[in-house]
Design a protein around this motif. Sequence first.
Motif, short mmCIF file in Angstrom:
data_model
loop_
_atom_site.label_atom_id
_atom_site.label_comp_id
_atom_site.label_asym_id
_atom_site.label_seq_id
_atom_site.Cartn_x
_atom_site.Cartn_y
_atom_site.Cartn_z
N ASP A 185 -38.17 22.93 -16.39
CA ASP A 185 -39.51 22.66 -15.87
C ASP A 185 -39.36 21.81 -14.61
O ASP A 185 -39.00 20.63 -14.67
CB ASP A 185 -40.34 21.92 -16.93
CG ASP A 185 -41.82 21.81 -16.54
OD1 ASP A 185 -42.10 21.64 -15.35
OD2 ASP A 185 -42.67 21.86 -17.44
N ASP A 187 -41.63 20.66 -12.67
CA ASP A 187 -42.67 19.64 -12.49
C ASP A 187 -42.40 18.40 -13.31
O ASP A 187 -42.83 17.30 -12.94
CB ASP A 187 -44.04 20.21 -12.85
CG ASP A 187 -44.55 21.16 -11.77
OD1 ASP A 187 -45.03 20.65 -10.74
OD2 ASP A 187 -44.44 22.37 -11.93
N THR A 188 -41.70 18.53 -14.43
CA THR A 188 -41.42 17.36 -15.27
C THR A 188 -39.95 16.97 -15.23
O THR A 188 -39.61 15.86 -15.65
CB THR A 188 -41.81 17.63 -16.74
OG1 THR A 188 -40.99 18.69 -17.26
CG2 THR A 188 -43.28 18.02 -16.84
N ALA A 206 -43.81 23.27 -21.34
CA ALA A 206 -44.28 23.67 -20.01
C ALA A 206 -45.77 23.99 -20.08
O ALA A 206 -46.20 24.81 -20.88
CB ALA A 206 -43.50 24.88 -19.52
N GLN A 207 -46.55 23.34 -19.21
CA GLN A 207 -48.00 23.49 -19.22
C GLN A 207 -48.47 24.43 -18.12
O GLN A 207 -47.71 24.82 -17.23
CB GLN A 207 -48.66 22.11 -19.04
CG GLN A 207 -48.32 21.13 -20.14
CD GLN A 207 -48.81 21.58 -21.49
OE1 GLN A 207 -49.99 21.85 -21.66
NE2 GLN A 207 -47.90 21.67 -22.46
N HIS A 210 -47.27 24.72 -14.28
CA HIS A 210 -45.91 24.21 -14.06
C HIS A 210 -45.00 25.29 -13.49
O HIS A 210 -45.11 26.47 -13.84
CB HIS A 210 -45.32 23.68 -15.37
CG HIS A 210 -45.86 22.36 -15.79
ND1 HIS A 210 -45.22 21.53 -16.68
CD2 HIS A 210 -47.01 21.72 -15.44
CE1 HIS A 210 -45.94 20.44 -16.85
NE2 HIS A 210 -47.03 20.54 -16.12
N ARG A 211 -44.11 24.86 -12.59
CA ARG A 211 -43.10 25.76 -12.04
C ARG A 211 -41.85 25.67 -12.92
O ARG A 211 -41.36 24.57 -13.20
CB ARG A 211 -42.77 25.35 -10.61
CG ARG A 211 -43.94 25.47 -9.64
CD ARG A 211 -43.68 24.74 -8.34
NE ARG A 211 -43.48 23.31 -8.57
CZ ARG A 211 -42.40 22.63 -8.20
NH1 ARG A 211 -41.42 23.23 -7.56
NH2 ARG A 211 -42.32 21.34 -8.44
N ASP A 534 -45.38 11.45 -16.96
CA ASP A 534 -45.48 12.81 -16.41
C ASP A 534 -46.87 13.39 -16.62
O ASP A 534 -47.42 14.06 -15.72
CB ASP A 534 -44.44 13.72 -17.08
CG ASP A 534 -43.02 13.40 -16.64
OD1 ASP A 534 -42.86 12.80 -15.56
OD2 ASP A 534 -42.08 13.74 -17.38
N GLU A 538 -49.44 14.54 -13.62
CA GLU A 538 -49.96 15.90 -13.52
C GLU A 538 -51.49 15.90 -13.39
O GLU A 538 -52.07 16.66 -12.60
CB GLU A 538 -49.54 16.72 -14.74
CG GLU A 538 -49.88 18.20 -14.64
CD GLU A 538 -49.25 18.89 -13.43
OE1 GLU A 538 -49.90 19.78 -12.87
OE2 GLU A 538 -48.12 18.51 -13.04
#
Length: 771
Positions: A185, A187-188, A206-207, A210-211, A534, A538
């Motif tokens: 992930d 993004d995190t 993963a939300q 998210h990339r 995190d 976001e």
Amino acid sequence: MIGIVVVSHSRPLAEAAVGLAAEMVAEDKRPVIAVAAGLDATTFGTDAMAVSEAITSADSADGVLVLLDLGSAILSAEMALEFLEPDVAGHVRLTSAPLVEGLVAAVVTASTGASLDAVVAEAERGLVGKQDHLGDSPAAAVAPVVEADRSVEVVVGNEHGLHARPAARLVGVVNGFDATVTLTDLDTGKGPVDAGSLSMVATLNAQQGHRVRVGASGPQADEALAAIEKLAAENFGDEPAQKAAPAASGSGLDVAIGPAVLVGAGVDLSGYVAGDNELGRLDDALGAVADELRELRDGTAEHGEIFEAHLALLNDRKVLDDVRTAISGGASAPAAWSEAYDGLAETFEGLEDGYQRERAQDVRAVRDRVLRALVGATSAAPVESGILVVPELDAATAATLDATRIAGIAVRAAGTTGHGVIVARSRGIPLITGIGDVEVPAGATVAFDVRTGSFEVEPDEDRVRATITERRDEREQAVVRADEPATTRDGRTIDVVVNVGVVQDAVDVRGADGSGLVRTEVLFGDRRTPPTVDEQVETFRAIARALQGKPITIRTWDIGGDKPLPFLPQAKEANPFLGERGLRVFRRRPELLRDQLEAIRRTAAETPVHVMFPMVTTADEVAWALGELGPRDGLEVGIMVEIPAAALRVRTLAKDLDFVSIGTNDLTQYTTAADRTNTAVASLADGLDPAVLQLIDHVVRNAGVRVAVCGDLASDPQAAVLLAALGVTELSAVGPQVPLVKARLRQADLSQVDTVAVLAARDADQVRGLL
């Protein structure tokens, strides 16, 4: 493919668990799943012979995995092995994996043709994802993943991210190739994790948005990556969420006229005849009401949490036990229900916090909905055209009204934080509260004007309709010009920004120059555990994106005994308004503040961010907060001015700050010693009281830094002009008012506002007259 057996004391439990797990994979790929549960359809227990028969029916040359719930299920399964032929018993594995999570993981892994050992390992890691998300247990040791030869980047488009079903589909695709696949992930920073393991994909969490970098190595790495890119483009098999069509909205004006439509407060129980099956009648009514509330929850996306709360009230175990006990003792279902929920409403009304007191309205709404179901009365909202006059407004009525027919709503009860009021205003329905016991004949023409606080029976209709036309034209023109700066006629430009309590506030607003107040305690107020750094980053990013990179001012946790957070319990205080609120709380829980400050700093590295500390009284508190923040690195820092002491010593408090923001709601109630949610004294808590305005003037003259206002006064176009004339340079308003505030400022010549006369006025009414 291995077979699976579920052993449980309860047949419904086992069948439900199997049903859930079966949803995760296509029917043609599911392993055989046999159930040995309960002594019969309704009797709890386990039977060794039934377990042995289930194992036989699920037997496979690849092995059989047995999942169990507890206690005697284990003994029955062990005994069952003794009944089996040795060649069958030899490839049966009993596992300590959690029944539900382990079964889901086992079914998904088995569907890919994995070995018994691999399925057992996945089942026994079934809790890892949940434990990692909640942080209540150290994550299990995981073997390092193979470094990928090549990779692609995908974006998670699913509304709820890689939850169970899409994760299962991903694992199924991955295990169909001769390749080792990993996920990271971006993004995190979590990962890489094994994409062929359902539990590991779950820990990635993963939300949506998210990339994710997908790495692969092995003979079929390219084919695996291509298949995963295709799956991601299809939202991992998830259907796009079907959003309910927006409810028809009203005029959005603050003035209305029409015939009075009277709605009574009670349910007529006079015709109810008790029978010999009152408990059955109650259960039928509860079931019908639960269906109604679920339909409302699912059909009103923006306010679904309100009806989720109503469902919780409906199913309150303690209250239901009391009701059933009363019925068993001879009371009728309506009488027992009314008594229990009247008592619960009285409990809420006795609470000190005004917002919590208004939750009594929700209790009464649920009470009446069940009573209507018991007597067979309709729950439909009124369909007549006109102005609805109600004792109090419940959320279901507000959500289901035909806003194209209802001209407005007049609520006899005071208070602005009831859920019905919130829903009605969000739908643009004109609404006034606190009209009291004024006599209103059914069908009589009534009118109200929120700006003047007036409610009239048989008004001058021509005058009111002229006002409506004027206000409608005013709103339409304001929205058209919303993106233009708020520059007054004498050349002063005022930043008009928006208050944000949920991300949608930032999405919906028109013309805001940023956000002057991000209420973090509201953003994360439904959490049972503190949000991680995190998660906060976001959410802050989402707000910044919605506001197109304009500055956002994030207020640190503003909580207290009067507005607690579920993850930060506080001792009951005799007077929570004068207790541990805002910054005061975190001097004993600094770790939560530090996490939030870290999230703010990380967000500020990407987009313009200001940080603001609430409920500050002394210079020592400011120094402590700045110490916790550490190096600013360009981050602008300010405080809320909410109490007279802070206003009077603002020069000292603001010495090392970049700005101050005046919270006029609290400043007003502390100055006037009047709780604005208490109907007996609410009229005293007027933000235009000259004493409050004198404190604002003192802050502007003495702060030495820029001064903003983020309380209710900033949302009042008339008051906004006065605040700007006093020297305030930023006004943070509720979203729908931003275009109107900007329009009014453009029309104003601040040099012509007689601030001396305003500050010397006798009372708030005289101030309004001067304006």
